[in-house]
Each structure stands twice: as structure tokens, then as C-alpha cells.
Design an enzyme around this catalytic site. Structure first.
Site, PDB file in Angstrom:
ATOM      1  N   ASP A  21       0.759  -1.096  -0.129  1.00 40.01           N
ATOM      2  CA  ASP A  21      -0.014   0.099  -0.022  1.00 40.01           C
ATOM      3  C   ASP A  21       0.910   1.255  -0.011  1.00 40.01           C
ATOM      4  O   ASP A  21       1.928   1.255   0.578  1.00 40.01           O
ATOM      5  CB  ASP A  21      -1.078  -0.050   1.156  1.00 40.01           C
ATOM      6  CG  ASP A  21      -2.138   0.942   1.133  1.00 40.01           C
ATOM      7  OD1 ASP A  21      -2.411   1.402  -0.053  1.00 40.01           O
ATOM      8  OD2 ASP A  21      -2.789   1.322   2.209  1.00 40.01           O
ATOM      9  N   ASN A  69     -11.098  -2.413  -5.184  1.00 39.75           N
ATOM     10  CA  ASN A  69     -10.273  -1.466  -6.101  1.00 39.75           C
ATOM     11  C   ASN A  69     -10.908  -1.155  -7.506  1.00 39.75           C
ATOM     12  O   ASN A  69     -10.450  -0.110  -8.311  1.00 39.75           O
ATOM     13  CB  ASN A  69      -8.699  -1.991  -6.080  1.00 39.75           C
ATOM     14  CG  ASN A  69      -7.914  -1.783  -5.101  1.00 39.75           C
ATOM     15  OD1 ASN A  69      -7.213  -2.388  -4.957  1.00 39.75           O
ATOM     16  ND2 ASN A  69      -8.121  -0.890  -4.186  1.00 39.75           N
TER      17      ASN A  69
HETATM   18  C1  IPE Z   1      -5.464  -2.686  -0.109  1.00 37.40           C
HETATM   19  O1  IPE Z   1      -4.974  -1.217  -0.286  1.00 37.40           O
HETATM   20  C2  IPE Z   1      -5.511  -3.348  -1.410  1.00 37.40           C
HETATM   21  C3  IPE Z   1      -4.324  -3.557  -1.961  1.00 37.40           C
HETATM   22  C4  IPE Z   1      -3.170  -3.290  -1.594  1.00 37.40           C
HETATM   23  C5  IPE Z   1      -4.498  -4.287  -3.316  1.00 37.40           C
HETATM   24  P1  IPE Z   1      -6.185  -0.007  -0.563  1.00 37.40           P
HETATM   25  O2  IPE Z   1      -5.536   0.989  -0.722  1.00 37.40           O
HETATM   26  O3  IPE Z   1      -7.275  -0.451  -1.554  1.00 37.40           O
HETATM   27  O4  IPE Z   1      -6.835   0.051   1.020  1.00 37.40           O
HETATM   28  P2  IPE Z   1      -7.616   1.074   1.820  1.00 37.40           P
HETATM   29  O5  IPE Z   1      -8.837   1.383   0.729  1.00 37.40           O
HETATM   30  O6  IPE Z   1      -6.933   2.100   2.136  1.00 37.40           O
HETATM   31  O7  IPE Z   1      -8.321   0.416   2.907  1.00 37.40           O
HETATM   32  C1  IPE Z   2      -1.423   0.349  -3.298  1.00 40.23           C
HETATM   33  O1  IPE Z   2      -1.514   1.406  -3.300  1.00 40.23           O
HETATM   34  C2  IPE Z   2      -1.757  -0.354  -4.752  1.00 40.23           C
HETATM   35  C3  IPE Z   2      -3.068  -0.749  -5.042  1.00 40.23           C
HETATM   36  C4  IPE Z   2      -3.994  -0.656  -4.059  1.00 40.23           C
HETATM   37  C5  IPE Z   2      -3.482  -1.160  -6.322  1.00 40.23           C
HETATM   38  P1  IPE Z   2      -2.506   2.646  -3.559  1.00 40.23           P
HETATM   39  O2  IPE Z   2      -3.033   2.976  -5.012  1.00 40.23           O
HETATM   40  O3  IPE Z   2      -3.693   2.329  -2.387  1.00 40.23           O
HETATM   41  O4  IPE Z   2      -1.798   3.887  -2.897  1.00 40.23           O
HETATM   42  P2  IPE Z   2      -2.403   5.203  -1.875  1.00 40.23           P
HETATM   43  O5  IPE Z   2      -2.951   4.067  -0.603  1.00 40.23           O
HETATM   44  O6  IPE Z   2      -3.536   5.623  -2.349  1.00 40.23           O
HETATM   45  O7  IPE Z   2      -1.321   5.709  -1.356  1.00 40.23           O
HETATM   46 MG    MG Z   3      -4.046   2.511  -0.614  1.00 40.62          MG
END
Ligand code: IPE
Ligand code: IPE
Ligand code: MG
Length: 250
Positions: A21, A69
């Protein structure tokens, strides 16, 4: 002594799971678009896979895309899917050379056709590899998985093939997408968020959680070593008392 040398190889987690993340925040901090963060996440993936295999971890599960997502803006979802196809295409040979098997959990039917094809090809090519299994969680969520299991078992009960009393923890575990894979002993989450975000809900029951403020694109081998060292300093009690565990060890 290097961090790596401090690791007790006799007490390695067999299965490490990672919630990768913070890509978007990493890019934003640099004044770039979120996609830039996803592109720069590949190095972190490569380092984590390499370091895990070198240490002797048997299963590495990476949460790459959750069911939730799909609700992101279309251009971000499209960019992530394209990145997935190109990365799998580029990395399959390296995985194969390193004797790493690729597997996937999640609702693969929901993925774009090209993505699914590339993934299935890589899974097939690496299917005989034995050093480590890399599990990509794609269009995955724990609740999605549990609903599927419940539907499957309920159908068997309805058909008279299964008695409700025969539903045990082992039966449920065996009906999950992770059937045959031990539960993760260690879960790493980057970017400081203190939540599970619908990851392996059943499988994480007794997993040690390790949360770092580091954003995923900055994650390197040393950070994995730090996480494993932290894991090795934990006392895993599984509901027992500390005294009981010490007695069993003496
Ligand atoms: C969790 O990250 C899912 C992945 C890393 C694929 P998110 O960025 O989607 O999680 P939330 O929404 O902050 O909980
Ligand atoms: C994790 O990084 C990747 C996926 C969930 C696909 P994020 O895209 O959630 O990045 P932040 O959490 O918004 O910084
Ligand atoms: Mg994230």
C-alpha cells in the site's frame, strides 16, 4: 553483522503475505500522478520476491488488487491492468529461471481478457517450479472468498453430499482459494494503515501483523529482513500463557 545474517533461518515464516500500500501517496509526494507510484512499485515487488526466495520462504502472497479497487477511477484501473500484463510478460522468464511458481487467487473472471491470458500463461509455464510459490491476489477479497466457500458447501449439503456436522475448520480451509497453502505467519502492510482491507480474513486468524510507515515503492530487501526479525522477536501464544510455552520449550 548484517540484518540478513541476524535472521534465524530455522524460524523463518513459511508464508509471508503483503498488503502493498501507498503507491498513490508516494507519487503525490513527488508531485506526480498516482499511476507513477504504481509504475515504481515494480522494483519493490521484485526485491521482495527475490529476498523471500533467497531466504527460503516457501509462499509469498502479494495483495495487488482488491475487489474494492474496481471502484477506483477507470483510468487508474486500466493503467493497473496494463501494468499487470506487461510486468507478468517481462518477469515470467526470471521467475522460471529462479524456480519460482506463480499462482493467483481472486475473481480472475473479472479481469480483462488480455490480463487473464498473460496470467494463465505464466501460471502454466512456472507450474513445475518448487523453490517458492508467489501468489498474486487479484480482484481478491476475503469476504468474496468466504461467500464462495459458503455457497459451495451449502450446495453440497443441499445435494445430500455433505452433512452440516461434517463442516470442520479443515474442510473450510480446504475450500478456500488458498487450499493447500499454510496460513501466513507474517503479514506486512506498508503505508502505516492499521487495517486488513478485506485481505485473507480466514487465513489471518493468528498471523503476526507488521505495519511500517514506509510507502510501498520504497520497500527493499532490507525492509523485509527487518519485518522477519521483528516476527522472530514475537512470542506466538495461540491463546496459551507465556509460562506454558516456556515449559514446552524447556
Ligand atoms: C489494499 O489497499 C489493497 C491492495 C493493496 C491491493 P487499499 O489502498 O485499497 O486499501 P484501503 O482502501 O486504504 O483500505
Ligand atoms: C496500493 O497503493 C496499490 C493498490 C491498491 C492497487 P494505493 O494505490 O492504494 O496508494 P495509496 O494508498 O492511495 O497511497
Ligand atoms: Mg491504498
Amino acid at each position: 553483522m548484517s540484518l540478513k545474517e541476524k535472521i534465524d533461518i530455522g524460524n523463518l515464516p513459511q508464508h509471508v503475505a503483503v498488503i502493498m500500500d501507498g503507491n498513490g501517496r508516494w507519487a503525490k509526494k513527488k508531485g506526480n500522478l498516482r499511476i507513477f507510484g504504481h509504475q515504481n512499485a515494480i522494483t519493490a515487488v521484485r526485491e521482495t520476491v527475490e529476498a523471500s526466495a533467497e531466504l527460503g520462504v516457501k509462499y509469498l502472497t502479494l495483495y495487488a488488487f482488491s475487489t474494492e479497487n474496481w471502484s477506483r477511477p477507470k483510468y487508474e484501473v486500466d493503467a493497473l491492468m496494463q501494468l499487470l500484463v506487461s510486468t507478468i510478460r517481462k518477469e515470467t522468464e526470471t521467475l522460471n529461471k529462479n524456480n519460482i511458481r506463480l499462482q493467483s487467487i481472486g475473481d480472475l473472471a473479472a479481469l480483462p481478457q488480455a490480463c487473464r491470458k498473460q496470467l494463465e500463461e505464466a501460471i502454466e509455464i512456472t507450474s513445475q517450479n518448487t523453490r517458492m510459490t508467489l501468489v498474486l491476489a487479484l480482484s481478491y477479497s476475503g469476504r468474496w472468498e468466504l461467500v464462495n466457500v459458503i455457497q459451495k458447501l451449502a450446495a453440497q449439503v443441499k445435494a445430500g453430499e455433505l452433512e452440516p456436522e461434517a463442516i470442520t475448520e479443515a474442510l473450510v480451509s480446504g475450500a478456500l482459494t488458498t487450499a493447500g497453502i499454510p496460513d501466513p505467519e507474517l503479514l506486512i502492510r506498508t503505508s502505516g494503515e492499521q487495517r486488513i482491507s478485506n485481505f485473507l480474513l480466514w487465513q489471518l486468524a493468528y498471523t503476526e501483523l507488521y505495519i511500517t510507515d514506509l510507502l510501498w515503492p520504497d520497500f527493499r530487501k532490507e525492509h523485509l529482513y527487518e519485518a522477519i526479525l521483528a516476527f522472530q522477536a514475537r512470542e506466538r501464544r495461540f491463546g496459551k500463557t507465556s509460562e506454558q510455552l516456556q515449559k514446552a520449550h524447556s
